[in-house]
Design a protein around this motif. Structure first.
Motif, PDB file in Angstrom:
ATOM      1  N   ILE A  14       0.715  -1.045   0.081  1.00 23.73           N
ATOM      2  CA  ILE A  14       0.048   0.046  -0.017  1.00 23.73           C
ATOM      3  C   ILE A  14       0.750   1.214  -0.122  1.00 23.73           C
ATOM      4  O   ILE A  14       0.445   2.244  -0.765  1.00 23.73           O
ATOM      5  CB  ILE A  14      -0.842   0.002   1.234  1.00 23.73           C
ATOM      6  CG1 ILE A  14      -1.766  -1.175   0.975  1.00 23.73           C
ATOM      7  CG2 ILE A  14      -1.753   1.393   1.391  1.00 23.73           C
ATOM      8  CD1 ILE A  14      -2.720  -1.335   2.424  1.00 23.73           C
ATOM      9  N   GLY A  15       1.845   1.252   0.751  1.00 20.21           N
ATOM     10  CA  GLY A  15       2.712   2.496   0.920  1.00 20.21           C
ATOM     11  C   GLY A  15       3.478   2.792  -0.417  1.00 20.21           C
ATOM     12  O   GLY A  15       3.444   4.095  -0.839  1.00 20.21           O
ATOM     13  N   LEU A 208      -8.101   5.049   8.325  1.00 19.59           N
ATOM     14  CA  LEU A 208      -8.563   4.455   7.042  1.00 19.59           C
ATOM     15  C   LEU A 208      -8.123   3.029   7.397  1.00 19.59           C
ATOM     16  O   LEU A 208      -7.132   2.577   7.606  1.00 19.59           O
ATOM     17  CB  LEU A 208      -7.696   4.999   5.870  1.00 19.59           C
ATOM     18  CG  LEU A 208      -8.042   4.097   4.589  1.00 19.59           C
ATOM     19  CD1 LEU A 208      -9.198   4.627   3.889  1.00 19.59           C
ATOM     20  CD2 LEU A 208      -6.757   4.459   3.513  1.00 19.59           C
ATOM     21  N   ASN A 209      -9.204   2.169   7.208  1.00  8.09           N
ATOM     22  CA  ASN A 209      -8.979   0.632   7.020  1.00  8.09           C
ATOM     23  C   ASN A 209      -8.910   0.224   5.435  1.00  8.09           C
ATOM     24  O   ASN A 209     -10.012   0.160   5.111  1.00  8.09           O
ATOM     25  CB  ASN A 209     -10.016   0.179   7.804  1.00  8.09           C
ATOM     26  CG  ASN A 209      -9.975  -1.440   7.974  1.00  8.09           C
ATOM     27  OD1 ASN A 209      -9.277  -1.991   7.388  1.00  8.09           O
ATOM     28  ND2 ASN A 209     -11.100  -2.137   8.483  1.00  8.09           N
ATOM     29  N   PRO A 210      -7.911  -0.372   5.169  1.00  4.27           N
ATOM     30  CA  PRO A 210      -7.697  -0.673   3.810  1.00  4.27           C
ATOM     31  C   PRO A 210      -8.713  -2.038   3.550  1.00  4.27           C
ATOM     32  O   PRO A 210      -8.963  -2.132   2.267  1.00  4.27           O
ATOM     33  CB  PRO A 210      -6.171  -1.219   3.440  1.00  4.27           C
ATOM     34  CG  PRO A 210      -5.540  -0.515   4.914  1.00  4.27           C
ATOM     35  CD  PRO A 210      -6.429  -0.525   5.927  1.00  4.27           C
ATOM     36  N   GLY A 211      -9.017  -2.784   4.390  1.00  2.00           N
ATOM     37  CA  GLY A 211      -9.570  -4.169   4.282  1.00  2.00           C
ATOM     38  C   GLY A 211      -8.489  -5.092   3.856  1.00  2.00           C
ATOM     39  O   GLY A 211      -7.314  -4.741   4.069  1.00  2.00           O
ATOM     40  N   VAL A 212      -8.729  -6.418   3.251  1.00  2.59           N
ATOM     41  CA  VAL A 212      -7.915  -7.173   2.742  1.00  2.59           C
ATOM     42  C   VAL A 212      -7.476  -6.898   1.467  1.00  2.59           C
ATOM     43  O   VAL A 212      -8.107  -6.562   0.472  1.00  2.59           O
ATOM     44  CB  VAL A 212      -8.549  -8.754   2.712  1.00  2.59           C
ATOM     45  CG1 VAL A 212      -7.749  -9.457   2.259  1.00  2.59           C
ATOM     46  CG2 VAL A 212      -9.354  -8.979   4.115  1.00  2.59           C
ATOM     47  N   VAL A 213      -6.146  -6.561   1.444  1.00  4.61           N
ATOM     48  CA  VAL A 213      -5.302  -6.177   0.132  1.00  4.61           C
ATOM     49  C   VAL A 213      -4.254  -7.042  -0.273  1.00  4.61           C
ATOM     50  O   VAL A 213      -3.531  -7.668   0.698  1.00  4.61           O
ATOM     51  CB  VAL A 213      -4.825  -4.731   0.700  1.00  4.61           C
ATOM     52  CG1 VAL A 213      -4.002  -4.093  -0.528  1.00  4.61           C
ATOM     53  CG2 VAL A 213      -5.831  -3.818   1.094  1.00  4.61           C
ATOM     54  N   THR A 215      -1.396  -7.669  -0.914  1.00  2.84           N
ATOM     55  CA  THR A 215       0.056  -7.264  -0.891  1.00  2.84           C
ATOM     56  C   THR A 215       1.244  -8.449  -0.545  1.00  2.84           C
ATOM     57  O   THR A 215       0.725  -9.739  -0.431  1.00  2.84           O
ATOM     58  CB  THR A 215       0.338  -6.354   0.467  1.00  2.84           C
ATOM     59  OG1 THR A 215      -0.335  -6.925   1.343  1.00  2.84           O
ATOM     60  CG2 THR A 215      -0.788  -5.046   0.405  1.00  2.84           C
ATOM     61  N   GLU A 216       2.364  -8.001  -0.584  1.00  6.46           N
ATOM     62  CA  GLU A 216       3.335  -9.240  -0.364  1.00  6.46           C
ATOM     63  C   GLU A 216       3.297  -9.640   0.961  1.00  6.46           C
ATOM     64  O   GLU A 216       3.511 -10.881   1.226  1.00  6.46           O
ATOM     65  CB  GLU A 216       4.873  -8.487  -0.747  1.00  6.46           C
ATOM     66  CG  GLU A 216       5.260  -7.777  -1.860  1.00  6.46           C
ATOM     67  CD  GLU A 216       4.483  -6.476  -2.381  1.00  6.46           C
ATOM     68  OE1 GLU A 216       4.823  -6.228  -3.369  1.00  6.46           O
ATOM     69  OE2 GLU A 216       4.026  -6.150  -1.555  1.00  6.46           O
ATOM     70  N   ALA A 217       2.804  -8.882   2.019  1.00  5.47           N
ATOM     71  CA  ALA A 217       2.850  -9.174   3.323  1.00  5.47           C
ATOM     72  C   ALA A 217       1.640 -10.344   3.341  1.00  5.47           C
ATOM     73  O   ALA A 217       1.675 -11.390   4.111  1.00  5.47           O
ATOM     74  CB  ALA A 217       2.767  -7.953   4.132  1.00  5.47           C
ATOM     75  N   LEU A 218       0.603 -10.290   2.782  1.00  7.94           N
ATOM     76  CA  LEU A 218      -0.612 -10.990   2.691  1.00  7.94           C
ATOM     77  C   LEU A 218      -0.203 -12.428   2.236  1.00  7.94           C
ATOM     78  O   LEU A 218      -0.703 -13.365   3.022  1.00  7.94           O
ATOM     79  CB  LEU A 218      -1.769 -10.281   1.913  1.00  7.94           C
ATOM     80  CG  LEU A 218      -3.054 -11.321   2.108  1.00  7.94           C
ATOM     81  CD1 LEU A 218      -3.582 -11.354   3.467  1.00  7.94           C
ATOM     82  CD2 LEU A 218      -4.102 -10.763   1.177  1.00  7.94           C
ATOM     83  N   PRO A 237      -3.457  -3.081  -3.891  1.00  6.83           N
ATOM     84  CA  PRO A 237      -3.088  -1.866  -3.038  1.00  6.83           C
ATOM     85  C   PRO A 237      -3.451  -0.719  -3.786  1.00  6.83           C
ATOM     86  O   PRO A 237      -3.272   0.347  -2.901  1.00  6.83           O
ATOM     87  CB  PRO A 237      -1.411  -2.093  -2.887  1.00  6.83           C
ATOM     88  CG  PRO A 237      -1.175  -3.258  -3.941  1.00  6.83           C
ATOM     89  CD  PRO A 237      -2.514  -3.997  -4.409  1.00  6.83           C
ATOM     90  N   HIS A 238      -3.567  -0.521  -5.010  1.00  9.70           N
ATOM     91  CA  HIS A 238      -3.970   0.953  -5.470  1.00  9.70           C
ATOM     92  C   HIS A 238      -5.226   1.361  -5.057  1.00  9.70           C
ATOM     93  O   HIS A 238      -5.552   2.700  -5.264  1.00  9.70           O
ATOM     94  CB  HIS A 238      -3.706   0.808  -7.131  1.00  9.70           C
ATOM     95  CG  HIS A 238      -4.878   0.315  -7.866  1.00  9.70           C
ATOM     96  ND1 HIS A 238      -4.936  -0.856  -8.256  1.00  9.70           N
ATOM     97  CD2 HIS A 238      -5.989   0.637  -8.319  1.00  9.70           C
ATOM     98  CE1 HIS A 238      -5.937  -1.383  -9.082  1.00  9.70           C
ATOM     99  NE2 HIS A 238      -6.909  -0.150  -9.008  1.00  9.70           N
ATOM    100  N   VAL A 239      -6.140   0.381  -4.615  1.00 11.85           N
ATOM    101  CA  VAL A 239      -7.381   1.082  -4.195  1.00 11.85           C
ATOM    102  C   VAL A 239      -7.153   1.777  -2.832  1.00 11.85           C
ATOM    103  O   VAL A 239      -7.651   2.928  -3.009  1.00 11.85           O
ATOM    104  CB  VAL A 239      -8.288  -0.228  -4.117  1.00 11.85           C
ATOM    105  CG1 VAL A 239      -9.874   0.243  -3.448  1.00 11.85           C
ATOM    106  CG2 VAL A 239      -8.561  -0.879  -5.301  1.00 11.85           C
ATOM    107  N   PRO A 240      -6.740   1.199  -1.797  1.00  9.85           N
ATOM    108  CA  PRO A 240      -6.728   2.230  -0.789  1.00  9.85           C
ATOM    109  C   PRO A 240      -5.573   3.470  -0.876  1.00  9.85           C
ATOM    110  O   PRO A 240      -5.985   4.520  -0.426  1.00  9.85           O
ATOM    111  CB  PRO A 240      -6.007   1.235   0.490  1.00  9.85           C
ATOM    112  CG  PRO A 240      -5.681   0.147  -0.077  1.00  9.85           C
ATOM    113  CD  PRO A 240      -6.409  -0.308  -1.562  1.00  9.85           C
TER     114      PRO A 240
END
Length: 277
Positions: A14-15, A208-213, A215-218, A237-240
């Motif tokens: 996300i970052g 902000l709660n991104p929800g399930v995204v 990402t590499e971490a997920l 991740p471009h959504v949040p």
């Protein structure tokens, strides 16, 4: 002079997407994280299925931002080292002279955060306190002090459902542990305090709660098969990241303070991104 967005945890996920979104919108960027170069090893870090460090780095994000023709300042920072956060703020202000947007996106991601209650160690809670409460507090206070002096700014704090509600199942069955939930609960309280105390001085603050995204971490946490199983309730991740930019720039955004914004339905409701599903 361009506005400046300071984004923590910008080496991946996300970052990284937030950095690209703000760059495309004409901001100058300051980005921070622990991982300066691809493949670095860090203690208390997530790893992929093969045991390797997660893909992504600050310099990789910076290169992508520069390819957009935008200015970016790279400043390493470790949430478990509070002094590094204060040094980062000082360095960004020395580089740009201003910080208009702070996005507290970085998190401490040690695997021990989701230990079951009876197995949870005091050292884990001490790291959680430093990574989720103390260091973000010190960084945010330093940045908002500057914002107040300049007449305003925007702070976006990234929380999680773990900080808003109880786990659906026990930690060893896929739920979150007390350490992670407590850390994110602290994050969820920060923006409201900022809005109440600094709102009249020009500081806007959002949770902000991104929800399930995806990402590499997920992927490192639940695997590729788990990500596929979640595909109907997961966002890229471009959504949040797009919601963050909207909150920082849209005229309507001030009305959405003092609440937790669920990024995925919010993005659809306000037409911020096209439906990705």
């Amino acid at each position: 002079m361009n506005k400046v967005a300071f984004i923590t945890g910008a080496s991946r996920g996300i970052g990284r997407e937030a950095a690209l979104a703000f760059a495309r919108a004409g901001f100058d960027l300051a980005i921070s994280a622990r991982t300066l170069n691809e493949g670095e090893q860090h203690e208390h870090a997530l790893r992929d299925a093969a045991g390797a460090p997660l893909a992504g780095s600050l310099n990789g994000t910076a290169e992508a931002v520069r390819e957009l023709g935008c200015r970016v300042f790279v400043v390493p920072m470790d949430l478990l080292d509070s002094a590094s956060a204060l040094d980062a703020c000082e360095a960004v202000l020395a580089e740009y002279g201003r910080i208009d947007v702070l996005i507290n996106n970085a998190i401490y991601q040690g695997s021990d955060l989701n230990a079951g209650f009876m197995n949870l160690q005091a050292q884990t809670l001490e790291r959680m306190f430093k990574g989720y409460i103390l260091t973000p507090f010190l960084l945010t206070r330093a940045v908002t002090e500057h914002m107040v002096a300049r007449g305003g700014g925007v702070v976006i704090n990234v929380t999680s459902g773990a900080g808003e509600s109880d786990p659906p199942v026990a930690a060893d069955k896929g739920g979150w542990g007390y350490a992670y939930g407590a850390g994110k609960a602290a994050v969820s309280r920060l923006s409201g305090v900022l809005a109440a105390e600094l709102g009249d001085l020009g500081v806007r603050a959002y949770t902000l709660n991104p929800g399930v995204v995806s990402t590499e971490a997920l992927k490192a946490t639940i695997g590729d098969k788990g990500v596929l199983a979640l595909r109907s309730g997961i966002a890229p991740p471009h959504v949040p990241a797009a919601v963050m930019l909207w909150l920082a720039t849209a005229e309507q955004a001030p009305a959405f303070q003092r609440r937790t914004i669920a990024a995925q339905p919010f993005a659809l409701e306000h037409g911020i991104v096209a439906d990705w599903r």
